[in-house]
Design an enzyme around this catalytic site. Structure first.
Site, short mmCIF file in Angstrom:
data_model
loop_
_atom_site.label_atom_id
_atom_site.label_comp_id
_atom_site.label_asym_id
_atom_site.label_seq_id
_atom_site.Cartn_x
_atom_site.Cartn_y
_atom_site.Cartn_z
CG ASP A 99 3.71 -13.21 -37.36
OD1 ASP A 99 3.24 -13.07 -38.49
OD2 ASP A 99 3.30 -12.55 -36.37
CG HIS B 110 0.35 -5.94 -36.43
ND1 HIS B 110 1.05 -5.52 -37.54
CD2 HIS B 110 0.16 -7.27 -36.60
CE1 HIS B 110 1.29 -6.55 -38.33
NE2 HIS B 110 0.75 -7.63 -37.79
N GLY B 111 -2.10 -4.69 -32.98
CA GLY B 111 -2.24 -4.02 -31.68
C GLY B 111 -3.68 -3.84 -31.23
CG HIS C 54 -0.72 -10.24 -40.93
ND1 HIS C 54 0.42 -10.48 -40.22
CD2 HIS C 54 -0.67 -11.05 -42.02
CE1 HIS C 54 1.13 -11.40 -40.84
NE2 HIS C 54 0.50 -11.76 -41.95
N GLY C 55 -3.50 -8.73 -38.08
CA GLY C 55 -4.22 -7.76 -37.24
C GLY C 55 -5.66 -8.15 -36.99
CB SER D 162 -6.60 -8.96 -31.86
OG SER D 162 -5.67 -9.98 -31.55
NE ARG E 216 1.68 -9.38 -27.83
CZ ARG E 216 2.58 -8.62 -28.42
NH1 ARG E 216 2.56 -7.31 -28.25
NH2 ARG E 216 3.52 -9.15 -29.17
NE ARG F 237 4.32 -23.27 -8.47
CZ ARG F 237 4.74 -24.14 -7.55
NH1 ARG F 237 5.01 -25.37 -7.91
NH2 ARG F 237 4.89 -23.78 -6.29
#
Ligand code: G3H
Ligand code: 13P
Ligand code: ZN
Length: 343
Positions: free
Chosen positions: A83, A192-193, A223-224, A226, A272, A293
């Site tokens: 990427d 992005h973000g 792109h971007g 999210s 994220r 875990r």
């Protein structure tokens, strides 16, 4: 089943009118969650690593983690993609690691000696030059190439360009013809973000239709992408986070973008957020917990759930068995035939 060339995966998506998510990875749990979601929904999938991810994992670890995913799910078409490759050198390294696809982000000159995040935009001609250089190299190995025309907001917006440059549809045909890219990232107003818009999402969706007419045989990338789900933001904030005003691209806009001609949908931020929300929850509710875990496990589960729902929303679900991935050798021969002058 071998790894899949991205060219083939996106050609299939273009023919059958669905989108394929490209999900960023940096560690084992993310890779397991993505591949788990692909297995659960029987979806073809693009696993992608940025330059930052390769640096973080010292390249070799990521290579083997990705290989493990492929070994675990030999029935799935999987693309390993670089990427935002900044230059030919990193694209060559990724190809050496076994990636089946690379992006050369020729819209920004990452090689100038300017501070991080202050790189200037490249001219159209210069973008064509660096992109073609990567295409000529990658296609010899049957590896697919994504280029970019225009600049996104987010990481690219604080460059010397000062403003976000949407893709110019009039340049698309010439760019695709002269570079030979397999996929092209369009700048349509995403960034992005987690903070993509201040008030409401505004995207230049018409621009996709315009570009589609001009390059019918090239796949397009958003792109971007999210969506910054508000329930995840609420969870993050509830458990001690501070992300006021975060906003993303609604799923309905992505579906419209797919209808108009987008095939590859890049998602990193949402993953994220899912991981962070799950970890914050465990830390808040079980402050005595210290076994990684016990928080990385729930984070992985939450990420798998999120990605599986995207695979359904993007229309990818159920398409894993539609085709048999071509070998890179077959792709290499195809590219060589295309490049040969007509008799
Ligand atoms: O395009 C940006 C991706 O979200 C990768 O981000 O450079 O922090 O790994 P990164
Ligand atoms: P998001 O930040 O919207 O997830 O975009 C990721 C991306 O475009 C990676 O190349
Ligand atoms: Zn991106």
């Amino acid at each position: 089943m071998p790894l899949c060339p991205m060219r083939q995966m996106l050609d299939q998506a273009r023919k059958r009118h669905y989108g394929v998510g490209a999900y960023n990875v940096n560690n084992m749990e993310q890779i397991q969650a993505i591949i788990g979601a692909a297995g659960e929904t029987q979806s073809p999938v693009i696993i992608q690593a940025s330059r930052g991810a390769l640096e973080y994992t010292n390249l070799i670890y990521l290579k083997h983690l990705m290989a493990a995913a492929v070994e675990e799910h030999p029935e799935l078409p999987i693309v390993l993609h670089l990427d935002h490759g900044p230059n030919l050198k990193l694209c060559q390294e990724a190809i050496g690691l076994g990636f089946t696809s690379v992006m050369i982000d020729g819209s920004i000159d990452y090689d100038t000696k300017t501070p991080e995040g202050k790189h200037p935009a490249r001219s159209f001609e210069d973008n064509i030059r660096v992109t073609k250089e990567v295409v000529d190299y990658a296609h010899q190995f049957g590896v697919s190439v994504e280029g970019e025309l225009g600049t996104l907001g987010g990481i690219e917006e604080d460059t010397h360009t000062d403003k976000v440059l949407l893709t110019e549809p009039a340049q698309v045909e010439e760019f695709c013809k002269r570079t030979g890219v397999d996929a092209l990232a369009l700048a349509i107003g995403t960034s992005h973000g987690a903070y993509k818009f201040k008030h409401e999402p505004i995207l230049a969706l018409d621009l996709i239709s315009e570009c589609r007419k001009r390059a019918p045989n090239t796949s397009f990338v958003m792109h971007g992408s999210s969506s910054v789900p508000q329930e995840l933001i609420a969870e993050v904030n509830k458990y001690g986070g501070k992300m006021p005003g975060a906003m993303g691209v609604p799923i309905s806009s992505i579906q419209e973008a797919v209808k108009r001609g987008i095939q590859k949908i890049n998602v990193d931020t949402d993953g994220r957020l899912a991981v962070t929300a799950a970890i914050r929850k465990v830390f808040t509710e079980k402050p005595a917990e210290f076994d990684p875990r016990k928080y990385l496990g729930p984070a992985r589960d939450s990420l798998q759930k999120l990605i599986a729902s995207k695979m359904r929303d993007f229309g990818t679900a159920g398409h894993a068995g539609d085709y048999k991935p071509k070998s890179l050798r077959a792709m290499k021969n195809l590219y060589a035939k295309q490049a040969a002058p007509a008799q």
